[in-house]
Design a protein around this motif. Structure first.
Motif, PDB file in Angstrom:
ATOM      1  N   SER A  65       0.808  -1.266   0.080  1.00 46.03           N
ATOM      2  CA  SER A  65       0.032   0.188   0.012  1.00 46.03           C
ATOM      3  C   SER A  65       0.916   1.199  -0.001  1.00 46.03           C
ATOM      4  CB  SER A  65      -1.015  -0.071   1.078  1.00 46.03           C
ATOM      5  OG  SER A  65      -0.355   0.342   2.211  1.00 46.03           O
ATOM      6  N   ASP A  66       2.094   1.255   0.096  1.00 49.71           N
ATOM      7  CA  ASP A  66       2.916   2.232   0.088  1.00 49.71           C
ATOM      8  C   ASP A  66       3.255   2.982  -1.390  1.00 49.71           C
ATOM      9  OD1 ASP A  66       4.405   4.553   1.379  1.00 49.71           O
ATOM     10  OD2 ASP A  66       5.255   3.126   2.531  1.00 49.71           O
ATOM     11  N   GLY A  67       3.581   4.127  -1.652  1.00 50.33           N
ATOM     12  CA  GLY A  67       3.839   4.802  -3.014  1.00 50.33           C
ATOM     13  C   GLY A  67       5.334   4.735  -3.157  1.00 50.33           C
ATOM     14  N   HIS A  68       5.434   5.824  -3.933  1.00 46.21           N
ATOM     15  CA  HIS A  68       6.943   5.838  -4.494  1.00 46.21           C
ATOM     16  C   HIS A  68       8.034   6.342  -3.536  1.00 46.21           C
ATOM     17  CE1 HIS A  68      10.533   6.309  -7.453  1.00 46.21           C
ATOM     18  NE2 HIS A  68      10.454   7.760  -6.898  1.00 46.21           N
ATOM     19  N   ALA A  69       7.412   7.405  -2.822  1.00 43.04           N
ATOM     20  CA  ALA A  69       8.281   8.163  -1.779  1.00 43.04           C
ATOM     21  C   ALA A  69       8.623   7.001  -0.545  1.00 43.04           C
ATOM     22  CB  ALA A  69       7.610   9.161  -1.349  1.00 43.04           C
ATOM     23  N   LEU A  70       7.838   5.988  -0.290  1.00 39.82           N
ATOM     24  CA  LEU A  70       7.758   5.249   0.891  1.00 39.82           C
ATOM     25  C   LEU A  70       7.664   5.842   2.239  1.00 39.82           C
ATOM     26  CD1 LEU A  70      10.617   2.917  -0.468  1.00 39.82           C
ATOM     27  CD2 LEU A  70       8.332   2.157  -0.197  1.00 39.82           C
TER      28      LEU A  70
END
Length: 252
Positions: free
Chosen positions: A193-198
């Motif tokens: 569920s996390d995105g590019h920026a973590l």
């Protein structure tokens, strides 16, 4: 009259990030490779450097008892461009680390474009480990696949958010799969569920990075999930979920 092109400024290392009480003798180095753009001949912004400093301080604090020095690499150019401009910058930074500190192990840690640069430069003789976070990688339309054979003998960890809309997590899985065939010391964690920026699971990602770096640079033991990921065959060791709360028992 056409303007004469100005000479390209050299890559450089940011000041070493230490914390109070760190031992004076450096025993291992982390080189942080920031994200960037696909195409840009401009100098990187100061923001791309500053955004790495909190991460650098956390890593330095985690490794202060081992003699860890952390540097953020300043690229010559902001973009990857045609020839992979950050790669020679990363290789120069590894050379510079050896010049400053002697024959000590180096870990390349990169995010996005920096993750790809870390993987590409991982064959440098001083580099013993590579951590690529949300690496930006070419798709199936690339003229040739990313090289992986030069990573043999290194510890390689890839971390990717499953909801990354900027860099495709499936591409990093395929790269990890190819790397694992020539280098058993390869694993990959998925941050669900996390995105590019973590950012959503930042604490766990930072704890994972610190554990990997300490275990790889200073021959320490890895946390159980990391050791299991290295030992597990594909696809298990390449789709290892990063558990919520990872690292809570570790003091960094």
């Amino acid at each position: 009259m056409a303007q004469r092109a100005l000479p390209l400024p050299a890559a450089r290392l940011g000041r070493a990030v230490h914390t109070a009480g760190a031992p004076p003798e450096v025993s291992g180095v982390v080189l942080l490779l920031p994200d960037g753009e696909t195409h840009s001949l401009r100098r990187p912004s100061t923001f791309s450097y500053a955004i790495q400093l909190p991460f650098a301080r956390t890593l330095a604090r985690a490794g202060q008892g081992d003699g860890l020095a952390v540097h953020v690499v300043h690229y010559r150019r902001r973009g990857w461009n045609t020839d992979g401009d950050p790669v020679p910058d990363a290789e120069w930074a590894a050379d510079e680390a050896v010049r400053r500190y002697g024959d000590i192990p180096v870990c390349l840690v990169g995010h996005g474009m920096g993750g790809r640069a870390a993987l590409r430069a991982g064959g440098h003789p001083a580099v013993t480990s590579v951590l690529a976070m949300a690496p930006w990688l070419p798709g199936s339309d690339a003229p040739e696949p990313e090289p992986v054979k030069h990573l043999a003998g290194r510890r390689v960890l890839i971390v990717h958010g499953t909801n990354d809309s900027r860099t495709d997590p499936e591409l990093s899985y395929r790269l990890a799969e190819r790397t694992k065939k020539t280098n058993p010391d390869t694993c990959r964690f998925e941050v669900h569920s996390d995105g590019h920026a973590l950012r959503q699971h930042r604490a766990e990602v930072v704890a994972l990075a610190a554990d990997f770096i300490r275990g790889s640079l200073f021959a320490g033991s890895y946390a159980r999930p990391v050791a299991d990921a290295f030992a597990a065959p594909p696809p298990l060791g390449l789709r290892m979920p990063l558990a919520a709360g990872f690292g809570q028992s570790l003091r960094y």
